[in-house]
Each structure stands twice: as C-alpha cells, then as structure tokens.
Design a protein around this motif. Structure first.
Motif, PDB file in Angstrom:
ATOM      1  N   GLN A  38      -0.173   7.214   1.236  1.00 39.01           N
ATOM      2  CA  GLN A  38      -1.490   7.831   1.367  1.00 39.01           C
ATOM      3  C   GLN A  38      -2.528   6.816   1.832  1.00 39.01           C
ATOM      4  O   GLN A  38      -3.367   7.124   2.689  1.00 39.01           O
ATOM      5  CB  GLN A  38      -1.938   8.438   0.034  1.00 39.01           C
ATOM      6  CG  GLN A  38      -3.301   9.121   0.106  1.00 39.01           C
ATOM      7  CD  GLN A  38      -3.724   9.754  -1.209  1.00 39.01           C
ATOM      8  OE1 GLN A  38      -2.928   9.835  -2.141  1.00 39.01           O
ATOM      9  NE2 GLN A  38      -4.959  10.193  -1.299  1.00 39.01           N
ATOM     10  N   GLU A  39      -2.481   5.600   1.292  1.00 35.39           N
ATOM     11  CA  GLU A  39      -3.424   4.564   1.703  1.00 35.39           C
ATOM     12  C   GLU A  39      -3.240   4.209   3.171  1.00 35.39           C
ATOM     13  O   GLU A  39      -4.221   4.040   3.912  1.00 35.39           O
ATOM     14  CB  GLU A  39      -3.249   3.321   0.833  1.00 35.39           C
ATOM     15  CG  GLU A  39      -3.726   3.482  -0.600  1.00 35.39           C
ATOM     16  CD  GLU A  39      -3.423   2.255  -1.442  1.00 35.39           C
ATOM     17  OE1 GLU A  39      -4.347   1.762  -2.115  1.00 35.39           O
ATOM     18  OE2 GLU A  39      -2.256   1.796  -1.429  1.00 35.39           O
ATOM     19  N   ILE A  40      -1.984   4.103   3.607  1.00 34.61           N
ATOM     20  CA  ILE A  40      -1.700   3.796   5.012  1.00 34.61           C
ATOM     21  C   ILE A  40      -2.224   4.908   5.911  1.00 34.61           C
ATOM     22  O   ILE A  40      -2.840   4.660   6.959  1.00 34.61           O
ATOM     23  CB  ILE A  40      -0.192   3.595   5.229  1.00 34.61           C
ATOM     24  CG1 ILE A  40       0.307   2.356   4.486  1.00 34.61           C
ATOM     25  CG2 ILE A  40       0.126   3.473   6.722  1.00 34.61           C
ATOM     26  CD1 ILE A  40      -0.279   1.055   4.963  1.00 34.61           C
ATOM     27  N   GLU A  46      -9.050  -1.032   9.093  1.00 32.52           N
ATOM     28  CA  GLU A  46      -9.210  -0.009  10.127  1.00 32.52           C
ATOM     29  C   GLU A  46      -9.953  -0.509  11.356  1.00 32.52           C
ATOM     30  O   GLU A  46      -9.954   0.145  12.406  1.00 32.52           O
ATOM     31  CB  GLU A  46      -9.944   1.216   9.562  1.00 32.52           C
ATOM     32  CG  GLU A  46     -11.354   0.966   9.090  1.00 32.52           C
ATOM     33  CD  GLU A  46     -11.435   0.595   7.617  1.00 32.52           C
ATOM     34  OE1 GLU A  46     -12.517   0.767   7.017  1.00 32.52           O
ATOM     35  OE2 GLU A  46     -10.413   0.126   7.061  1.00 32.52           O
ATOM     36  N   GLU A  66      -4.673   6.944   5.330  1.00 30.76           N
ATOM     37  CA  GLU A  66      -6.137   6.912   5.349  1.00 30.76           C
ATOM     38  C   GLU A  66      -6.653   5.822   6.277  1.00 30.76           C
ATOM     39  O   GLU A  66      -7.646   6.014   6.999  1.00 30.76           O
ATOM     40  CB  GLU A  66      -6.662   6.702   3.931  1.00 30.76           C
ATOM     41  CG  GLU A  66      -6.467   7.914   3.019  1.00 30.76           C
ATOM     42  CD  GLU A  66      -6.854   7.629   1.580  1.00 30.76           C
ATOM     43  OE1 GLU A  66      -7.152   6.438   1.266  1.00 30.76           O
ATOM     44  OE2 GLU A  66      -6.868   8.569   0.766  1.00 30.76           O
ATOM     45  N   ILE A  67      -6.002   4.655   6.263  1.00 31.01           N
ATOM     46  CA  ILE A  67      -6.395   3.579   7.179  1.00 31.01           C
ATOM     47  C   ILE A  67      -6.196   4.026   8.621  1.00 31.01           C
ATOM     48  O   ILE A  67      -7.051   3.799   9.489  1.00 31.01           O
ATOM     49  CB  ILE A  67      -5.582   2.300   6.900  1.00 31.01           C
ATOM     50  CG1 ILE A  67      -5.920   1.736   5.525  1.00 31.01           C
ATOM     51  CG2 ILE A  67      -5.857   1.248   7.978  1.00 31.01           C
ATOM     52  CD1 ILE A  67      -5.024   0.592   5.096  1.00 31.01           C
ATOM     53  N   LYS A  96       0.821  -1.199   0.000  1.00 33.90           N
ATOM     54  CA  LYS A  96       0.000   0.000   0.000  1.00 33.90           C
ATOM     55  C   LYS A  96       0.864   1.262   0.000  1.00 33.90           C
ATOM     56  O   LYS A  96       1.961   1.281   0.581  1.00 33.90           O
ATOM     57  CB  LYS A  96      -0.942   0.012   1.211  1.00 33.90           C
ATOM     58  CG  LYS A  96      -1.996  -1.093   1.176  1.00 33.90           C
ATOM     59  CD  LYS A  96      -2.987  -0.955   2.302  1.00 33.90           C
ATOM     60  CE  LYS A  96      -4.015  -2.080   2.306  1.00 33.90           C
ATOM     61  NZ  LYS A  96      -4.856  -2.076   1.092  1.00 33.90           N
ATOM     62  N   SER A  97       0.352   2.319  -0.601  1.00 31.84           N
ATOM     63  CA  SER A  97       1.068   3.585  -0.665  1.00 31.84           C
ATOM     64  C   SER A  97       1.011   4.308   0.680  1.00 31.84           C
ATOM     65  O   SER A  97       0.201   3.960   1.556  1.00 31.84           O
ATOM     66  CB  SER A  97       0.460   4.479  -1.743  1.00 31.84           C
ATOM     67  OG  SER A  97      -0.855   4.869  -1.376  1.00 31.84           O
TER      68      SER A  97
END
Length: 316
Positions: free
Chosen positions: A70-72, A288, A74-75, A67-68
């Motif tokens: 940004q994805e991390i 999450e 967001e989680i 995961k990028s």
C-alpha cells in the motif's frame, strides 16, 4: 536546395511552432495550469496510459523493501502527480522571465555560501529530484557568477532544439556533456568577467567502466558520474549539493549544502560518496519527487568487485 538545408528549415519551423504553443500555455493563469491541467495529465498518466507503471513499481519495491504494498502504491500515485506538475512546469518555461522566476523560486543559502564562492568557480551537484529545470534559477541569487550547465542531448533533434530554447536564460550556458570539460577549460578564468557556477546532474545511470566506483544507494549497487569530483580535485573547486524542495505546485526552494571546500584532503570518490548520501536522504524523505519512470540501474558490478556477490544474489 540540399536535403540537409531543407531538414534544418523544417526542424526550425516545427521548433518555433512548439515553442509558440508553450508560450501561449504559459500565459494561462497558474490556477488553470496547476489546478486543472496538471490533475488531468496525472489522471491520464496514472489511469489511462499507465505510463511505465511496471518500471516505477519495480524500482520502488527494490529500493524500499521495508515498505508495504500500500505504501509503495501511494508513492507511485504521488509520483504521477509530480510528473504531471513537471510537464506543466516545462511547458511554462517559454513564458518565464526574471520576475516570474523570482516569484517561483526561494533560496535557502548557508551563511558561508557567498563567502565560499566569492572570486571562485564552484561546482553544484544536483539530481533528477523535484523540478530540476528550476536549478537554472541559481543565476538570480548569484549576480557575480555565470552559470554553466551540462546536459545530455536528446535523441530527437527537434525536441533537443526546443529544450535548448526553453532553457535560454541570461548568464546561463547549457553545454552538451561530451563538450563540457573542454568548454570549462577554455572558460575557467571566467565569462564576461564573472566566475562560474558549474551545474551537473549526477544521478543518471552511468555506464560501466573498469575504473568506475560503486556506491550503495537505495538498496542497489550503483554507479554515479564523478565528473564533478574530478573537476573539484583537479582545479581545487568547492562543491555544493543542491536539493530542490517543493514548496507548492510550481514553486521550489533551493537548499545548498557544502560538501567540499576545495582545500580539504579527501580520499578518492569521497566527494561523490558525500553527494550520494545526501541525495539518498533527500529521496527517502519524499521519494515521490525523484524520477522513478527512468531505469536507474542498468549496470552490474564486475566479478572482482566487492559488490558482485550482492548483485548476483539479487538476480537469483
């Protein structure tokens, strides 16, 4: 009066006060508790306290290397929202009764659930996923069973007493982990004429022992408690995996999956491995909702383990 007696009185008074505050909070409308208070708590955790931010981000990075950034992030942000909802849910337990628990719980039971459990004790394995306190609501769907749940006592005596009071349900016994096996053996023929559902949270960071079994889980070499498997094999008990699916704030659906029927011949650690695979799939779908703020991977494999090279490589 002895100091121990005074201490007990003090602890009981503090617990009663805290429980009363929780009860008053539970009387607030749902829209206030989950629509106003929960977002405020999430903001404090995320922006002000930055509660265990390094632990959360570090474990997310290690668990999802694909995961990028940004994805991390967001989680992580959604995890703080989930943590705030759990705090609200915990405070609300003081005002819960059968009617309110039924309103906040949905059950997705397989066709064979009641048939498999009829006249038998059953092991239910779950995790720190979703709001695990509502796992106790299983008693609502199983009137012919008594629920016995293992828990790890808290270091704070006051908080431990408070949680035990918040978890006081009809047809539910909450038993300390160290005494759990003894409690089960003494009551394996039933409590008040009812068979048992045995609830175990099995995703804690288990301590290393020479006989422990390692599983590949979320890109880590991991040890899992296998007490559920030991009970199932010794007493020929069926085992279900419980996934708590969030429907909306404060409302969860129980999804049960049979992973062992109590009769099948299985290899050592196979039941636990099935649980691990189902839990991993659940977390990957909505990461999450797992408890990322607690350190999950504290032990390293033994030098003779097939997992040791992987561990050493990750440390370099």
């Amino acid at each position: 009066m002895k100091k121990s007696k005074l201490r007990d009185i003090y602890e009981n008074v503090v617990v009663a006060l805290l429980w009363s505050l929780c009860f008053l909070f539970s009387l607030l409308p749902r829209c206030v508790r989950y629509g106003v208070f929960a977002p405020f708590v999430a903001f404090i955790l995320r922006r002000v306290a930055r509660y265990r931010y390094g632990v959360i981000m570090g474990q997310l990075h290690d668990s999802f290397p694909e995961k990028s950034e940004q994805e991390i992030a967001e989680i992580c942000c959604r995890y703080y929202d989930h943590l705030a909802e759990m705090i609200v849910g915990t405070l609300s337990l003081a005002g819960m009764n059968d009617r309110r628990r039924s309103r906040d719980t949905e059950f997705n039971l397989t066709e064979d659930f009641h048939e498999v459990s009829k006249g038998r004790n059953v092991v239910v394995l779950t995790s720190h996923y979703g709001f695990w306190e509502v796992a106790l609501n299983l008693y609502l769907a199983t009137p012919n069973h008594h629920l016995v749940v293992a828990y790890r006592p808290l270091k704070s005596v006051i908080m431990d007493k408070l949680y035990r009071r918040l978890r006081h349900y009809n047809r539910v016994d909450v038993v300390a982990s160290k005494a759990f096996m003894r409690h089960y053996v003494a009551n394996r023929h039933g409590i008040n004429g009812k068979n048992l559902f045995i609830g175990l949270i099995s995703d804690q960071s288990a301590p290393y022992t020479k006989d422990c079994c390692w599983h590949r889980f979320l890109n880590h070499d991991s040890i899992f408690f296998d007490g559920g498997e030991q009970l199932a094999l010794k007493f020929r008990l069926p085992v279900y995996y419980l996934e708590l699916e969030r429907v909306k704030a404060g409302v969860y659906r129980h999804n049960y999956t049979l992973i062992y029927d109590g009769n099948e011949e299985v290899k050592p650690h196979e039941i636990t491995e099935r649980y691990v695979r189902l839990l991993e799939r659940t977390i990957q779908a909505k990461p999450e909702h797992w408890m990322w703020s607690h350190r999950r991977w504290k032990s390293c494999p033994n030098a003779n383990s097939e997992f040791y090279d992987n561990y050493k490589e990750k440390q370099q």
